[in-house]
Enzyme design. Structure first.
Site, PDB file in Angstrom:
ATOM      1  N   GLY A  12      10.020  -0.477   5.394  1.00  0.00           N
ATOM      2  CA  GLY A  12      10.557  -1.232   4.257  1.00  0.00           C
ATOM      3  C   GLY A  12      11.691  -2.181   4.593  1.00  0.00           C
ATOM      4  N   ASN A  14      11.410  -5.405   5.309  1.00  0.00           N
ATOM      5  CA  ASN A  14      11.201  -6.656   4.564  1.00  0.00           C
ATOM      6  C   ASN A  14      11.543  -6.476   3.091  1.00  0.00           C
ATOM      7  OD1 ASN A  14      10.123  -9.026   6.165  1.00  0.00           O
ATOM      8  ND2 ASN A  14       8.909  -7.337   7.002  1.00  0.00           N
ATOM      9  N   HIS A 110       2.887 -11.462   7.277  1.00  0.00           N
ATOM     10  CA  HIS A 110       2.088 -11.022   8.410  1.00  0.00           C
ATOM     11  C   HIS A 110       2.810 -11.407   9.709  1.00  0.00           C
ATOM     12  CE1 HIS A 110      -1.501  -9.936  10.634  1.00  0.00           C
ATOM     13  NE2 HIS A 110      -1.300 -11.025  11.353  1.00  0.00           N
TER      14      HIS A 110
HETATM   15  C1  GAR Z   1       6.250  -6.109   9.276  1.00  0.00           C
HETATM   16  O1  GAR Z   1       6.368  -6.595  10.597  1.00  0.00           O
HETATM   17  C2  GAR Z   1       5.118  -6.813   8.558  1.00  0.00           C
HETATM   18  O2  GAR Z   1       5.003  -8.169   8.901  1.00  0.00           O
HETATM   19  C3  GAR Z   1       3.935  -6.025   9.046  1.00  0.00           C
HETATM   20  O3  GAR Z   1       4.367  -4.696   9.076  1.00  0.00           O
HETATM   21  C4  GAR Z   1       5.776  -4.652   9.283  1.00  0.00           C
HETATM   22  C5  GAR Z   1       6.407  -3.857   8.168  1.00  0.00           C
HETATM   23  O4  GAR Z   1       7.754  -3.643   8.430  1.00  0.00           O
HETATM   24  N1  GAR Z   1       2.825  -6.195   8.185  1.00  0.00           N
HETATM   25  C6  GAR Z   1       1.559  -6.127   8.595  1.00  0.00           C
HETATM   26  O5  GAR Z   1       1.246  -5.906   9.737  1.00  0.00           O
HETATM   27  C7  GAR Z   1       0.533  -6.368   7.511  1.00  0.00           C
HETATM   28  N2  GAR Z   1      -0.773  -6.259   8.036  1.00  0.00           N
HETATM   29  P1  GAR Z   1       8.750  -3.241   7.264  1.00  0.00           P
HETATM   30  O6  GAR Z   1       8.136  -2.028   6.549  1.00  0.00           O
HETATM   31  O7  GAR Z   1      10.013  -2.872   7.963  1.00  0.00           O
HETATM   32  O8  GAR Z   1       8.906  -4.423   6.347  1.00  0.00           O
END
Ligand code: GAR
Length: 193
Positions: A12, A14, A110
C-alpha cells in the site's frame, strides 16, 4: 473534491502517496474507501491508522465465481459513494464486469513503461532485456490487462549493476510522485471536459 476509492492487495505504498496528496486542500480528490482482497495486506492497517473507511473482501468465499467477488466489491464502492477507482497494487486480474462497471473511471499504476512489460516481474524483465530506460505508467483500466489509454508515465535509468530490487525501488519512488499527479490531471480533465 472527487470521492475516490483505492484498491490494494499488499504493502500500500502507492495508496500512502495518494493519502498524502489528498491531505492537501488543493488536491482535487478525497478517499472515501480503501478496499483490499487480502485481510493480511499491510496497507489495510495503514489506511485504518489514517482513519479511512476500510473494507476487506477476500475472494475465497466466492470460490471460482470471480464476478460474484467483483459484485461485492462494486457494491462496497457504490455504498461508499465512489466516483473514481484507483488500483494501487491490486493484484487480481479484473473480469469484464468490474471493468465495464467503472469504464473511464478506473485508473491503475503499473511498474513499467507500457506498452513495454505488461504483467508481472517487470523489473527483472527490463534488466534482462537490456533496456536503458524503465519506469511506471498510470493508465485507464480496460479489458485487456495493462492495455488501457495512458494518462502519465515517469522514467528512470537502468544502471549497471541494477538488481530487480534496486530498480524496483528507483521506480517506486517515481510511482509515488506520478500517481497523485496523473490522478489530479485526470480529474481536471473531467472537470474541463
Ligand atoms: C507497485 O509497484 C505497483 O506498480 C505494482 O505493485 C506495486 C504495489 O506496491 N502493481 C502491479 O504490478 C499491478 N500489476 P504498493 O502496494 O506499495 O503500492
Amino acid at each position: 473534491k472527487r470521492p475516490i476509492a483505492v484498491l490494494i492487495s499488499g504493502r500500500g505504498s502507492n495508496m500512502r502517496a495518494l493519502i498524502a496528496a489528498c491531505a492537501d486542500p488543493r488536491f482535487p480528490a478525497r478517499i472515501v474507501a480503501v478496499l483490499s482482497n487480502r485481510e493480511d495486506a499491510p496497507g489495510l492497517r495503514t489506511a485504518e491508522e489514517a482513519g479511512l473507511h476500510t473494507v476487506c473482501i477476500p475472494s475465497k468465499p466466492f470460490g471460482r465465481d470471480r464476478e460474484a467477488h467483483e459484485r461485492a466489491i462494486d457494491d462496497a464502492l457504490r455504498a461508499a459513494g465512489t466516483e473514481i477507482v484507483c488500483l494501487a497494487g491490486y493484484m487480481r486480474v479484473l473480469t469484464p464486469f468490474l471493468v465495464g462497471a467503472w469504464s473511464g473511471r478506473m485508473l491503475n499504476i503499473h511498474p513499467s513503461l507500457l506498452p513495454a512489460f505488461p504483467g508481472l516481474h517487470t523489473h527483472a524483465r527490463a534488466i534482462e532485456s537490456g533496456v536503458a530506460e524503465h519506469g511506471c505508467t498510470v493508465h485507464l483500466v480496460t479489458e485487456g490487462v495493462d492495455e488501457g489509454p495512458i494518462l502519465g508515465q515517469a522514467r528512470v535509468p537502468v544502471l549497471p549493476g541494477d538488481t530487480p530490487e534496486i530498480l524496483a525501488a528507483r521506480v517506486l519512488e517515481e510511482e509515488h510522485r506520478l500517481y497523485p499527479h496523473a490522478l489530479a490531471a485526470f480529474i481536471e480533465g473531467l472537470v474541463s471536459a
